[in-house]
Design a protein around this motif. Structure first.
Motif: not given
Lengths: 345, 345
Positions: B68-69, B71-72, B100, B148-149, B151, B319, B321-324
């Motif tokens: 479910r990714k 990588y683009m 990647e 929808r959040e 990124p 983002i 990578a989960g950072e804010i």
DNA sequence: AGAGTTAATGAAAGCGCTTTCAAAAGTATG
DNA sequence: CATACTTTTGAAAGCGCTTTCATTAACTCT
């Protein structure tokens, strides 16, 4: 810093959600979305409404997997530095936009640390076909893809002899002929410096050959020390000419492999108090947008870059549609006469 | 012409082929390929060999579906015409290359005939996140994706007030302050024409505001008829200034929203026999590569375009990578003084 | 009215991969 | 030597979609 709290975007609606909401099966939803089979009026309405409500959009990867197509066209480039690039990409985009394909751009100063199977992913997996810019990959990979019958079109080079891959380029020989003849015949220059691009650059090699041949045909001897190597950049042109000047090698004209280098050459000549075009005539290549605004306005070869991009993409699309296109396409180039060569308005 | 004989490329090896050849299960193959779990020495060898023999490469769509990714990273742009574009994309690529992720470029002069679910596919499906260039999409879609959040990072505009989407831009106010102060204070110009970009262009709006404010602060009245609209192109600049000239509106300096337009302005002024900088001083924006080679060399604001691209991509990656990250980033710009403003070397 | 068609729909397999769960094999422990 | 862990491996489910095949419903003819 708030590291690695992986916040996935909200889950999207899937085809099943739509099906459930519309009270039909997923097959039916698929059919109305893709219009692949007749569906009754009211069912179609219900499905469309449900899709709208959930703002459903099909998941590309799933679709790709099912139909074994990615609907993506890879564009393989070396670094994306030069000004050449904008019109080229514009051309490609214009050809691709009206289709169902998308553009996957990959600038490939390939890092050697990459896992071998990762390096060439674009060529083999993420795209249905690809546009390969000169110097963006090696012959080996080209050959591998060729053997797998992976659809490709080459830009500005013709690829390995053994391969027979469709390609698009400029008619370098004709361009050079025009340049050299103009300089020699019209302006009587005989000591023409040729600022060529990097070694191994296909166009540069072709041009060098045509340069020498035309000179010979006109009965002018060409001197190897007047053929110098640049980088297709402004500073590259500047330093190359500076080196010539420093070594005391005389010349009365310079032809630069591209317009960007020409700006550098102008700077170097000006610094040496050489007048353009009186002391040294200049002709460039590409006819970049600013060429006419240089001082003096640059006489240059106009190369249809955007058109090349457009045609290359079109060719690839036709291959993907199952047609068999012409292998080689050479686009004509034309000398745009301004004042740096010595002509008056 | 040989139409529509669909010639699919040869089928590729799949993970099952490798598994069969190596005499293991596909799970094991997956594990050695991705190094996700320990595998005994000799099994690993066998698998690697088999993969090599079949020149196996995982199928991206299948992997994407499973994890479910994609990588683009999507890059949404309006048309790809301008010279701005090359350095920008270079910056983006440099940030993306070591990761990647791959770059999906989408130039979106959205054609309205496209099916609604096709139009925005990049935003919602084919990418894990996206970089949105100013003017490449509308607020509505931006808002949808925001809710929808999904990124995103915005380039050269800040997006809808209500949304709070991370963005990167130039410090237009500071740039304009430098330009106006230089023109007024150093060169005593008081009738400065401002050739701005198209309506609705975020940067242009900001600059216009700063332009007027600075003028006021310096006690110089600004006149609305001196603020004219261009296109960020050479001909756009030329005709805009020509119009000013034709209407007999006097000015002693012109600030153009970008360097490309400046070339057109130069042409128009020259045609009107106005000397640069004596009769009218000029300052541009962007510091494109050729700016220093114009006649006279163009004083201009240097904007770190490549850096902006790099930072935008980096921000998006963080983002993902989960950072804010910080919401707003303003990159400083700097006045590069050459001669078109009236300064001497 | 019953047989034969045709149109619309759903069930289910499969695309190529990842990943969970369980089984098998091997090792250490009492 | 039996028990309890580890470690390595495989089976199988599932990601979200397309597509084949079978089924049902609705007609058309005699």
């Amino acid at each position: 810093m708030n590291t690695s709290i992986v916040r996935r975007p909200k889950p999207r609606a899937t085809i099943s959600d739509v099906a459930r909401l519309a009270g039909v099966s997923i097959s039916t939803v698929s059919r109305v979305i893709n219009d692949t089979a007749p569906v009754s009026e009211d069912v179609e309405q219900r499905v469309r409404q449900a899709a709208e409500m959930l703002s459903y959009t099909p998941h590309a990867a799933a679709r790709n997997l099912a139909v074994r197509k990615t609907y993506m066209i890879g564009l393989l480039l070396p670094e994306l530095g030069n000004n050449f690039f904008a019109p080229l990409l514009r051309g490609v985009e214009n050809a691709v936009r009206p289709t169902e394909y998308q553009l996957l751009v990959h600038a490939s100063l390939r890092s050697l640390e990459d896992a071998p199977w990762r390096r060439s992913s674009i060529g083999e997996h993420n795209a249905d076909g690809m546009l390969v810019f000169v110097n963006s990959t090696d012959e080996e990979e080209l050959l591998r893809n060729y053997q797998r019958e992976f659809p490709m079109v080459l830009l500005f080079f013709s690829g390995p002899r053994s391969a027979n891959i469709p390609h698009i380029g400029f008619d370098n020989a004709s361009g050079l002929r025009q340049v050299v003849e103009h300089l020699v015949t019209v302006h009587g220059r005989r000591q023409i410096a040729f600022l060529r691009g990097p070694v191994g650059n296909f166009d540069s090699d072709e041009r060098e050959m045509a340069f020498c041949q035309t000179l010979e045909r006109l009965g002018v001897a060409w001197r190897p020390e007047l053929i110098v190597r640049g980088h297709y950049t402004s500073v590259g042109g500047e330093s190359a000419i500076q080196a010539l000047l420093d070594r005391g090698i005389a010349f009365d004209a310079v032809f630069t492999g591209d317009d960007e280098a020409a700006t550098g050459v102008m700077a170097a000549l000006r610094r040496a108090n050489l007048r353009i075009p009186e002391d040294v005539a200049m002709i460039g290549f590409d006819d970049l947008p600013f060429a006419g605004y240089l001082n003096p306005p640059l006489t240059t070869i106009q190369a249809p870059v955007e058109r090349a991009g457009f045609l290359a993409a079109t060719k690839l699309l036709s291959i993907l549609a199952g047609e068999i296109p012409e292998i080689a396409t050479r686009l004509p180039v034309e000398l745009v006469i301004r004042q740096s060569c010595g002509c008056r308005r």
